[in-house]
Design a protein around this motif. Structure first.
Motif, mmCIF file in Angstrom:
data_model
loop_
_atom_site.group_PDB
_atom_site.id
_atom_site.type_symbol
_atom_site.label_atom_id
_atom_site.label_comp_id
_atom_site.label_asym_id
_atom_site.label_seq_id
_atom_site.Cartn_x
_atom_site.Cartn_y
_atom_site.Cartn_z
ATOM 1 N N VAL A 43 0.811 -1.224 0.000
ATOM 2 C CA VAL A 43 0.000 0.000 0.000
ATOM 3 C C VAL A 43 0.843 1.272 0.000
ATOM 4 C CG1 VAL A 43 -1.820 -1.248 1.231
ATOM 5 C CG2 VAL A 43 -0.252 0.239 2.512
ATOM 6 N N LYS A 44 2.151 1.131 0.086
ATOM 7 C CA LYS A 44 3.020 2.315 0.111
ATOM 8 C C LYS A 44 2.794 3.171 -1.130
ATOM 9 C CE LYS A 44 6.840 0.578 2.941
ATOM 10 N NZ LYS A 44 8.261 0.139 2.949
ATOM 11 N N GLY A 45 2.678 4.464 -0.911
ATOM 12 C CA GLY A 45 2.464 5.393 -2.009
ATOM 13 C C GLY A 45 1.004 5.545 -2.399
ATOM 14 N N ARG A 46 0.137 4.685 -1.875
ATOM 15 C CA ARG A 46 -1.289 4.758 -2.204
ATOM 16 C C ARG A 46 -2.146 5.080 -0.981
ATOM 17 N NH1 ARG A 46 -3.924 0.322 -3.842
ATOM 18 N NH2 ARG A 46 -2.562 -1.139 -2.708
ATOM 19 N N PHE A 47 -1.769 4.566 0.170
ATOM 20 C CA PHE A 47 -2.540 4.771 1.397
ATOM 21 C C PHE A 47 -1.786 5.721 2.324
ATOM 22 C CE2 PHE A 47 -4.933 0.424 1.522
ATOM 23 C CZ PHE A 47 -5.340 0.625 0.217
ATOM 24 N N THR A 48 -2.554 6.495 3.093
ATOM 25 C CA THR A 48 -1.969 7.393 4.083
ATOM 26 C C THR A 48 -2.741 7.290 5.385
ATOM 27 O OG1 THR A 48 -1.284 8.947 2.342
ATOM 28 C CG2 THR A 48 -1.296 9.750 4.617
ATOM 29 N N ILE A 49 -2.021 7.035 6.460
ATOM 30 C CA ILE A 49 -2.644 7.008 7.784
ATOM 31 C C ILE A 49 -2.385 8.336 8.469
ATOM 32 C CG2 ILE A 49 -0.606 5.958 8.873
ATOM 33 C CD1 ILE A 49 -2.523 4.452 10.742
ATOM 34 N N SER A 50 -3.396 8.833 9.177
ATOM 35 C CA SER A 50 -3.240 10.097 9.890
ATOM 36 C C SER A 50 -4.141 10.096 11.101
ATOM 37 C CB SER A 50 -3.563 11.283 8.979
ATOM 38 O OG SER A 50 -4.901 11.231 8.547
ATOM 39 N N GLY A 51 -3.880 11.029 12.005
ATOM 40 C CA GLY A 51 -4.687 11.098 13.212
ATOM 41 C C GLY A 51 -5.065 12.518 13.547
ATOM 42 N N ASP A 52 -6.188 12.653 14.196
ATOM 43 C CA ASP A 52 -6.657 13.949 14.688
ATOM 44 C C ASP A 52 -6.828 13.789 16.195
ATOM 45 O OD1 ASP A 52 -8.095 16.180 15.514
ATOM 46 O OD2 ASP A 52 -9.188 16.318 13.613
ATOM 47 N N ASN A 53 -5.845 14.281 16.948
ATOM 48 C CA ASN A 53 -5.877 14.088 18.397
ATOM 49 C C ASN A 53 -7.077 14.781 19.038
ATOM 50 O OD1 ASN A 53 -3.546 12.529 18.413
ATOM 51 N ND2 ASN A 53 -2.207 14.298 18.683
ATOM 52 N N ALA A 54 -7.464 15.920 18.494
ATOM 53 C CA ALA A 54 -8.593 16.664 19.061
ATOM 54 C C ALA A 54 -9.886 15.869 18.955
ATOM 55 C CB ALA A 54 -8.736 18.007 18.364
ATOM 56 N N LYS A 55 -10.005 15.073 17.899
ATOM 57 C CA LYS A 55 -11.214 14.279 17.681
ATOM 58 C C LYS A 55 -11.037 12.822 18.096
ATOM 59 C CE LYS A 55 -12.877 17.054 13.778
ATOM 60 N NZ LYS A 55 -13.301 17.031 12.358
ATOM 61 N N ASN A 56 -9.837 12.477 18.571
ATOM 62 C CA ASN A 56 -9.547 11.074 18.920
ATOM 63 C C ASN A 56 -9.928 10.142 17.781
ATOM 64 O OD1 ASN A 56 -8.511 11.595 21.499
ATOM 65 N ND2 ASN A 56 -10.551 11.554 22.412
ATOM 66 N N THR A 57 -9.518 10.509 16.589
ATOM 67 C CA THR A 57 -9.890 9.759 15.392
ATOM 68 C C THR A 57 -8.655 9.485 14.553
ATOM 69 O OG1 THR A 57 -12.087 10.752 15.366
ATOM 70 C CG2 THR A 57 -11.332 9.745 13.318
ATOM 71 N N VAL A 58 -8.608 8.286 13.996
ATOM 72 C CA VAL A 58 -7.547 7.896 13.069
ATOM 73 C C VAL A 58 -8.172 7.648 11.709
ATOM 74 C CG1 VAL A 58 -5.827 6.134 12.530
ATOM 75 C CG2 VAL A 58 -6.103 6.911 14.857
ATOM 76 N N TYR A 59 -7.481 8.071 10.671
ATOM 77 C CA TYR A 59 -7.992 7.945 9.319
ATOM 78 C C TYR A 59 -7.048 7.082 8.470
ATOM 79 C CZ TYR A 59 -10.503 12.114 10.851
ATOM 80 O OH TYR A 59 -11.266 13.001 11.551
ATOM 81 N N LEU A 60 -7.636 6.488 7.447
ATOM 82 C CA LEU A 60 -6.850 5.805 6.431
ATOM 83 C C LEU A 60 -7.363 6.278 5.079
ATOM 84 C CD1 LEU A 60 -4.599 3.687 5.925
ATOM 85 C CD2 LEU A 60 -6.440 2.013 5.576
ATOM 86 N N GLN A 61 -6.581 7.103 4.423
ATOM 87 C CA GLN A 61 -6.920 7.560 3.084
ATOM 88 C C GLN A 61 -6.372 6.554 2.091
ATOM 89 O OE1 GLN A 61 -8.739 10.325 2.012
ATOM 90 N NE2 GLN A 61 -8.525 9.375 -0.010
ATOM 91 N N MET A 62 -7.244 6.002 1.292
ATOM 92 C CA MET A 62 -6.863 4.959 0.339
ATOM 93 C C MET A 62 -7.115 5.460 -1.078
ATOM 94 S SD MET A 62 -8.386 1.612 2.303
ATOM 95 C CE MET A 62 -10.091 2.090 2.056
ATOM 96 N N ASN A 63 -6.039 5.615 -1.833
ATOM 97 C CA ASN A 63 -6.117 6.072 -3.221
ATOM 98 C C ASN A 63 -5.654 4.965 -4.166
ATOM 99 O OD1 ASN A 63 -6.889 8.661 -2.286
ATOM 100 N ND2 ASN A 63 -4.747 9.298 -2.139
ATOM 101 N N SER A 64 -5.986 5.120 -5.414
ATOM 102 C CA SER A 64 -5.573 4.151 -6.447
ATOM 103 C C SER A 64 -5.897 2.725 -6.013
ATOM 104 C CB SER A 64 -4.070 4.294 -6.736
ATOM 105 O OG SER A 64 -3.763 5.605 -7.157
ATOM 106 N N LEU A 65 -7.112 2.532 -5.553
ATOM 107 C CA LEU A 65 -7.499 1.219 -5.026
ATOM 108 C C LEU A 65 -7.481 0.150 -6.112
ATOM 109 C CD1 LEU A 65 -10.269 2.425 -2.615
ATOM 110 C CD2 LEU A 65 -8.362 0.938 -1.965
ATOM 111 N N LYS A 66 -7.110 -1.049 -5.680
ATOM 112 C CA LYS A 66 -7.019 -2.206 -6.576
ATOM 113 C C LYS A 66 -7.967 -3.301 -6.077
ATOM 114 C CE LYS A 66 -2.050 -1.316 -7.146
ATOM 115 N NZ LYS A 66 -0.690 -1.895 -7.015
ATOM 116 N N PRO A 67 -8.383 -4.187 -6.967
ATOM 117 C CA PRO A 67 -9.248 -5.293 -6.516
ATOM 118 C C PRO A 67 -8.633 -6.097 -5.371
ATOM 119 C CG PRO A 67 -9.283 -5.137 -8.901
ATOM 120 C CD PRO A 67 -8.242 -4.161 -8.430
ATOM 121 N N GLU A 68 -7.324 -6.202 -5.354
ATOM 122 C CA GLU A 68 -6.678 -6.961 -4.276
ATOM 123 C C GLU A 68 -6.693 -6.253 -2.931
ATOM 124 O OE1 GLU A 68 -5.413 -6.221 -7.305
ATOM 125 O OE2 GLU A 68 -3.241 -5.821 -7.198
ATOM 126 N N ASP A 69 -7.179 -5.016 -2.914
ATOM 127 C CA ASP A 69 -7.372 -4.308 -1.645
ATOM 128 C C ASP A 69 -8.693 -4.693 -0.981
ATOM 129 O OD1 ASP A 69 -5.954 -1.405 -3.202
ATOM 130 O OD2 ASP A 69 -4.961 -2.763 -1.787
#
Length: 116
Positions: A63-89
């Motif tokens: 997933v390197k180069g396609r997915f990005t993990i990030s967090g928002d401490n104020a909202k106690n939330t973690v995100y996973l942005q997934m781009n260029s998705l493939k069927p194997e995802d």
């Protein structure tokens, strides 16, 4: 105790994008790692991306180069942005948190399906 609730899964065509969210509650101040795992049918659960206090951010090679993990401490939330998705995802994606004392916590999972 830590409660994790995922959202944002769905069906998308290959090449598309999705953003997963993981809202946390409970003893979040005692978490030293948060991330995302996934499990495809007939396969073992595997690490997708994780943020740890000690080692920073780590991604699976697939997933390197396609997915990005990030967090928002104020909202106690973690995100996973997934781009260029493939069927194997295609998999059930699980939010994960680790307590400083070593306890693992898991969300209920959210389905991501990528059509070709």
């Amino acid at each position: 105790q830590v409660l994790l609730v995922e959202s944002g899964g769905g069906l998308v065509q290959a090449g598309g994008s999705l953003r997963l969210s993981c809202a946390t509650s409970g003893s979040t101040i005692s978490i030293d790692a948060m991330g995302w795992y996934r499990q495809a049918p007939g396969k073992q659960r595997e690490l997708v991306a994780i943020i740890t206090n000690t080692y920073g951010t780590t991604y699976a090679d697939s997933v390197k180069g396609r997915f990005t993990i990030s967090g928002d401490n104020a909202k106690n939330t973690v995100y996973l942005q997934m781009n260029s998705l493939k069927p194997e995802d295609t998999a059930v994606y699980y939010c994960y948190a680790r307590h400083v004392l070593g306890t693992d916590y898991w969300g209920q999972g959210t389905q991501v399906s990528v059509s070709s």
